[in-house]
Write a protein that holds these residues in place. Structure first.
Motif, short mmCIF file in Angstrom:
data_model
loop_
_atom_site.label_atom_id
_atom_site.label_comp_id
_atom_site.label_asym_id
_atom_site.label_seq_id
_atom_site.Cartn_x
_atom_site.Cartn_y
_atom_site.Cartn_z
N UNK A 152 0.93 -1.39 0.06
CA UNK A 152 0.09 0.26 0.03
C UNK A 152 0.70 1.31 0.08
N UNK A 153 2.02 1.09 0.77
CA UNK A 153 2.50 2.38 0.93
C UNK A 153 3.74 2.49 -0.19
N UNK A 154 3.98 1.74 -1.02
CA UNK A 154 4.67 1.56 -2.25
C UNK A 154 4.04 2.00 -2.94
N UNK A 155 2.58 1.81 -3.88
CA UNK A 155 1.57 2.07 -4.04
C UNK A 155 1.46 4.27 -4.12
N UNK A 156 1.70 4.34 -2.93
CA UNK A 156 1.20 5.73 -3.06
C UNK A 156 1.95 6.72 -3.28
N UNK A 161 2.60 13.74 0.79
CA UNK A 161 0.75 14.34 0.26
C UNK A 161 0.05 14.09 1.34
N UNK A 162 -1.09 14.85 0.59
CA UNK A 162 -2.21 14.09 2.17
C UNK A 162 -2.67 12.73 2.17
N UNK A 163 -2.12 11.89 0.74
CA UNK A 163 -2.47 10.81 1.18
C UNK A 163 -2.08 9.30 1.58
N UNK A 164 -0.68 9.74 1.59
CA UNK A 164 0.48 9.35 2.51
C UNK A 164 0.46 10.43 3.78
N UNK A 165 0.03 11.69 4.11
CA UNK A 165 -0.20 11.83 5.55
C UNK A 165 -1.33 11.15 6.54
N UNK A 186 9.80 15.71 5.44
CA UNK A 186 8.30 14.84 6.00
C UNK A 186 8.36 13.26 6.40
N UNK A 187 9.42 12.29 5.81
CA UNK A 187 9.64 10.99 6.33
C UNK A 187 9.29 11.02 8.07
N UNK A 188 10.16 11.56 8.32
CA UNK A 188 11.26 11.26 9.70
C UNK A 188 9.39 11.79 10.59
N UNK A 189 9.05 12.93 10.33
CA UNK A 189 7.81 12.89 11.49
C UNK A 189 6.51 12.62 10.46
N UNK A 190 6.21 12.27 9.36
CA UNK A 190 4.95 10.90 9.58
C UNK A 190 5.37 9.67 9.92
N UNK A 191 7.03 9.10 9.90
CA UNK A 191 6.70 7.58 10.14
C UNK A 191 7.58 7.18 11.38
N UNK A 192 7.59 8.11 12.24
CA UNK A 192 8.32 8.42 13.51
C UNK A 192 10.64 8.18 13.54
N UNK A 193 10.66 9.23 12.85
CA UNK A 193 12.74 9.08 11.97
C UNK A 193 13.29 9.95 13.71
N UNK A 194 12.92 10.24 13.55
CA UNK A 194 13.87 11.48 14.88
C UNK A 194 13.84 10.18 16.32
N UNK A 195 15.00 10.52 16.95
CA UNK A 195 15.45 9.78 18.54
C UNK A 195 14.64 10.39 19.62
N UNK A 196 13.92 12.07 19.17
CA UNK A 196 13.16 12.54 20.36
C UNK A 196 12.02 11.35 20.53
N UNK A 197 11.87 10.97 19.44
CA UNK A 197 9.92 10.14 19.66
C UNK A 197 10.56 9.24 20.84
N UNK A 198 11.53 8.06 20.79
CA UNK A 198 11.72 7.30 22.23
C UNK A 198 11.73 8.46 23.01
N UNK A 199 12.64 9.16 23.58
CA UNK A 199 13.41 9.85 24.46
C UNK A 199 11.64 10.54 24.71
N UNK A 200 10.59 11.20 24.46
CA UNK A 200 9.53 11.50 24.58
C UNK A 200 8.41 9.92 24.84
#
Length: 648
Positions: free
Chosen positions: A262-266, A531-535, A389-403
Motif C-alpha cells: 500500500x505504501x509503495x503504491x501511494x 502528499x495528503x494521501x501519505x499523511x 517529511x519522512x521523519x515526522x510522518x513515520x517516527x524517525x527522530x530520536x525525540x520520539x523515544x525520549x518522549x
C-alpha cells in the motif's frame, strides 16, 4: 494508459513556474497610492527565486508582482500574473499544482477556455468555478495570491504542509504580502517593530513557530489555510481548508507485506507527480532511509539518468555522508556526485547568512543544503527531490523515544522527578557533562508538554536559562506547539509529539531552511513524502509499523530492504547534518563570537546578560563533556539578524 505514458504526456502538456510573489491591496479610503517603482523594487528583491522573468499587475490601490523561475514551458504564455477571460480574476503563484492536468480537463469540459498551459491558469478558472472551495482540490506545494476585482477581495493561500512561504502585514492602510520578508520590509508602511516574544521563542527552538515572525503585525500564513482580505471593509479573515487526519490507533488487520505494498503504491504515485519537468531533475542522497527511498522510486519511474548529490568532509568520519551515499548510489545505479567541503566553503555561506536569513533560522543544516543546491545547479540541475517529511510522518527522530520514556517519568510523583532532576544536575556539574544537565533540565519542567517542547529544541536555551540570559522576565507563548500536542490527549505521547512536529518543526524549520537555501540558488525542491494521501496512510498506520522495539521508521526500512542490503538499511539516522559545529566554534568560528558576542557589544545592546553568555562560551571552550554549540550558534544567528535587519 500505463504509468509511464501518463508521465510522458504530463511532461509534454504541463507548464510550471517556480517564483517569488509580492504585492499589496490598499483600503478603499486610503488617501495615497503606492508608486509603481516600489512594487518593482519589492519584486526584484526576489530575483533569486525567479531569475527568468518578471510580471506585474496594477490597478487603483492594488499591485501584484511576480518573479519567474521557468521549469516547464519557457514561453510568455506562462508569464504571471494570469487572468480569466474577462480579466476580473488575477492570480500570481509560487509553486506547483501536481494534479493540474486532471483539474484542467475537468474545467475544459465545463466550458472554461485556457490561453496557455500554465498550472497557474488552472487556479484562475478553478476559483471562477468553485470560489473559496477550490483550495481543497489543489494537490501541490504553493503560495497563491488571488485578486477578485468584482468582490474587491484578496485571497492568500498556502499549501497543506508549508513547503512554500508566504508572509503578510496588516495595517490601517490594508494588507501587503511577499514570499520573503526582505521584500515585505520595502513596503512603505512596513514598521520594523520587533516581536520580542517571538525572538524569545527563537532562542528556545532555533526557529519561530507560525504564525509569528520577528516583527509585530507581520505573520506567516499557516499551512493548510487561506486569508481573505476585504478591501471595502479593511478586514481580514483566516480560514482552514485542510488539517492532518486524526490518528487512528488500531491493531494491525493487515500483514506487513500488505502495508508495504500500500505504501509503495501511494509513494511511487507521489514521486511520479513530482518528476514532471522540462529541466533536469536530481535528488539529495545522504544514504539514509528517506532520501534512498526517493531515489529508488525515481529509478523505477524515470528513463533518463538520475543525478544525486551528497556532502561531506574528508577529515571527519562522523561528519561525512559521502561514502555511504556513494555506496547506495552504486547499488541503485544512479549518477552520484560527491561534494567535498572544506571550511572556506562553509565560511562563504556564513558570510551570506545575514542577508539570506531575513527571518532567523539557527539550523546549520541550512549551510549544507545551500552548498549542495549550489553544487547541483553547477551540474545543470534546477529541480531536486528531497526526503523531507519522512521523519515526522513515520517516527524517525530520536525525540520520539525520549518522549516515550518521559511519559513514564511524568507518571511518577513530582517530588520523585525533582529528586531525580537534582541528582542529574549534581552529576552534570561534577562530571562537567552538559548532557546530564540537559536531562536534569528536562525533568524540571512542570508537565509533559513543556518537557517535550524543551526536547524539541535539541540543545537550545530552556525557559529558565533564558530568564538568566535576559536577566529578568521572559514570555514564551508556544500556543501552536502546545495546542497540537494536547489536541489528542487520548493518544500516546508518540503521536502527540509527531503531530506537534508536523505543524511546527517541519514547516518552520525544515521546510523553511530548505526553501531559503535552495531558492537562493534558483533551485526548486520537491518533497514526495508530503502528499495528503501519505499523511492519511501514516495517521492510520499501527504504531508497531512505525516503531518496532528500538527500530525507528520500521515500515520504511522494510520497504527499502527490497533494494538495499540490511546493513545499510538498519544503520542509525545520519541525514544532511554534515557540519562539525561544536569543534568549529572552539576554533575556526571563534571570530564570530568576538564579533557578535563580545561583552562590550552585549552591554551596549542591553538585551543579554554578558556574564551568562561568557560562562556558556567558556564552558564550551573547555570541551570535555561540555557542548553548548547550539546555544552559542543561536545567539550568533540572532545577533546577525539584529545587526543586518534592525541595525543594533
Amino acid at each position: 494508459m500505463s504509468a509511464s505514458e501518463t508521465f510522458e504526456e504530463q511532461r509534454r502538456d504541463r507548464s510550471i513556474n517556480m517564483c517569488g510573489i509580492t504585492g499589496y491591496v490598499l483600503h478603499e479610503t486610503w488617501p495615497e497610492e503606492i508608486p509603481r517603482e516600489t512594487l518593482v523594487k519589492m519584486t526584484n528583491t526576489l530575483y533569486h527565486r525567479g531569475p527568468d522573468d518578471e510580471g506585474y499587475f496594477w490597478s487603483s490601490g492594488t499591485g501584484l508582482g511576480s518573479r519567474r523561475l521557468s521549469i516547464i514551458d519557457l514561453s510568455p504564455a506562462g508569464r504571471a500574473p494570469l487572468f480569466n477571460e474577462t480579466r476580473t480574476v488575477v492570480v500570481i503563484h509560487n509553486g506547483e499544482i501536481y494534479n493540474y492536468q486532471e483539474l484542467r480537463n475537468s474545467l475544459i469540459k465545463k466550458g472554461h477556455r485556457f490561453a496557455g498551459k500554465s498550472d497557474t491558469e488552472v487556479i484562475v478558472h478553478l476559483y471562477e468555478e468553485e470560489g473559496e472551495n477550490c483550495f481543497k482540490k489543489l494537490d501541490g506545494m504553493y503560495a497563491i495570491a488571488i485578486w477578485d476585482t468584482m468582490q474587491h477581495k484578496l485571497f492568500l493561500v498556502r499549501d497543506r504542509f508549508g513547503e512554500k512561504p508566504l508572509y503578510y502585514h496588516l495595517g490601517p492602510y490594508g494588507i501587503a504580502f511577499a514570499s520573503e520578508l526582505k521584500s515585505l520590509v520595502l513596503f512603505p508602511y512596513f514598521q520594523k517593530t520587533i516581536d520580542w516574544e517571538a525572538l524569545d521563542q527563537f532562542l528556545t527552538l532555533g526557529y519561530i513557530i507560525s504564525p509569528r515572525t520577528p516583527y509585530l503585525n507581520v505573520y506567516k500564513l499557516l499551512p493548510g489555510h487561506y486569508l481573505v482580505f476585504d478591501q471595502e471593509r479593511n478586514t481580514s479573515e483566516l480560514q482552514k481548508y485542510w488539517s492532518l487526519p486524526f490518528p487512528v490507533q488500531k491493531i494491525s488487520k493487515q500483514n506487513e507485506n500488505e502495508y508495504v505494498e500500500t505504501f509503495k503504491e501511494i509513494f511511487f504515485r507521489s514521486v511520479e507527480s513530482r518528476l514532471v519537468s522540462d529541466v533536469p531533475v536530481g535528488a539529495f542522497l545522504s544514504g539514509g532511509i528517506d532520501s534512498s527511498l526517493v531515489v529508488a522510486a525515481m529509478k523505477c519511474i524515470m528513463k533518463e539518468p538520475i543525478k544525486t548529490f551528497s556532502i561531506g568532509f574528508q577529515f571527519s568520519d562522523s561528519h561525512n555522508e559521502n561514502p555511504m551515499a556513494k555506496k547506495v548510489a552504486q547499488i541503485l545505479g544512479v549518477e552520484h556526485h560527491n561534494l567535498w567541503v572544506d571550511f572556506k566553503d562553509v565560511l562563504s555561506v556564513i558570510e551570506k547568512l545575514p542577508q539570506l536569513l531575513d527571518e532567523p533560522i539557527a539550523d546549520p543544516a541550512l549551510i549544507g543544503v545551500y552548498l549542495i543546491t549550489r553544487f547541483a545547479k553547477e551540474n545543470g540541475i534546477t529541480v531536486m527531490l528531497s526526503g523531507d517529511g519522512g521523519d515526522e510522518l513515520f517516527f524517525g527522530y530520536p525525540v520520539y523515544r525520549w518522549v516515550k520514556w518521559l511519559n513514564y517519568l511524568y507518571h511518577l510523583p513530582s517530588f520523585t522527578r525533582k529528586a531525580l532532576s537534582d541528582s542529574l544536575s549534581l552529576a552534570g556539574q561534577t562530571l562537567q557533562n552538559s548532557r546530564l544537565e540537559k536531562a536534569s533540565v528536562t525533568l524540571s519542567h512542570p508537565d509533559l508538554v513543556s518537557a517535550a517542547y524543551y526536547l524539541t529544541g535539541y540543545g537550545a536555551w530552556s525557559v529558565e536559562e533564558l530568564k538568566q540570559l535576559k536577566n529578568g522576565f521572559v514570555s514564551i507563548r508556544n500556543d501552536r506547539f502546545v495546542s497540537s500536542f494536547n489536541s489528542h490527549v487520548c493518544l500516546p505521547p508518540l503521536y502527540r509529539e509527531a503531530i506537534a512536529l508536523l505543524v511546527t518543526y517541519l514547516p518552520d524549520n525544515n521546510l523553511s531552511r530548505m526553501d531559503r537555501s535552495s531558492m537562493a540558488n534558483s533551485v526548486e525542491t520537491r518533497a514526495p513524502f508530503l502528499h495528503p494521501c501519505i499523511a492519511e496512510f501514516s495517521m492510520n498506520l499501527p504504531v508497531e509499523m512505525k516503531i518496532r522495539g528500538s527500530i525507528l521508521k520500521y515500515l520504511l526500512r522494510k520497504v527499502l530492504c527490497e533494494v538495499l542490503p540490511e546493513d545499510i538499511v538498519m544503520r542509525p539516522k545520519h541525514g544532511f547534518n554534515a557540519l562539525p559545529m561544536a569543534d568549529w566554534i572552539r576554533s575556526d568560528l571563534q571570530f564570530l563570537i568576538h564579533e557578535y558576542l563580545a561583552p562590550e557589544r552585549l552591554k551596549a545592546q542591553g538585551i543579554f546578560h554578558p556574564q551568562v553568555v561568557e560562562t556558556i562560551i567558556k564552558q564550551h571552550m573547555i570541551g570535555r563533556q561540555f557542548n553548548h554549540w547550539c546555544k552559542i550558534w543561536i545567539l550568533v544567528v540572532l545577533q546577525m539578524w539584529l545587526k543586518q535587519w534592525i541595525g543594533i
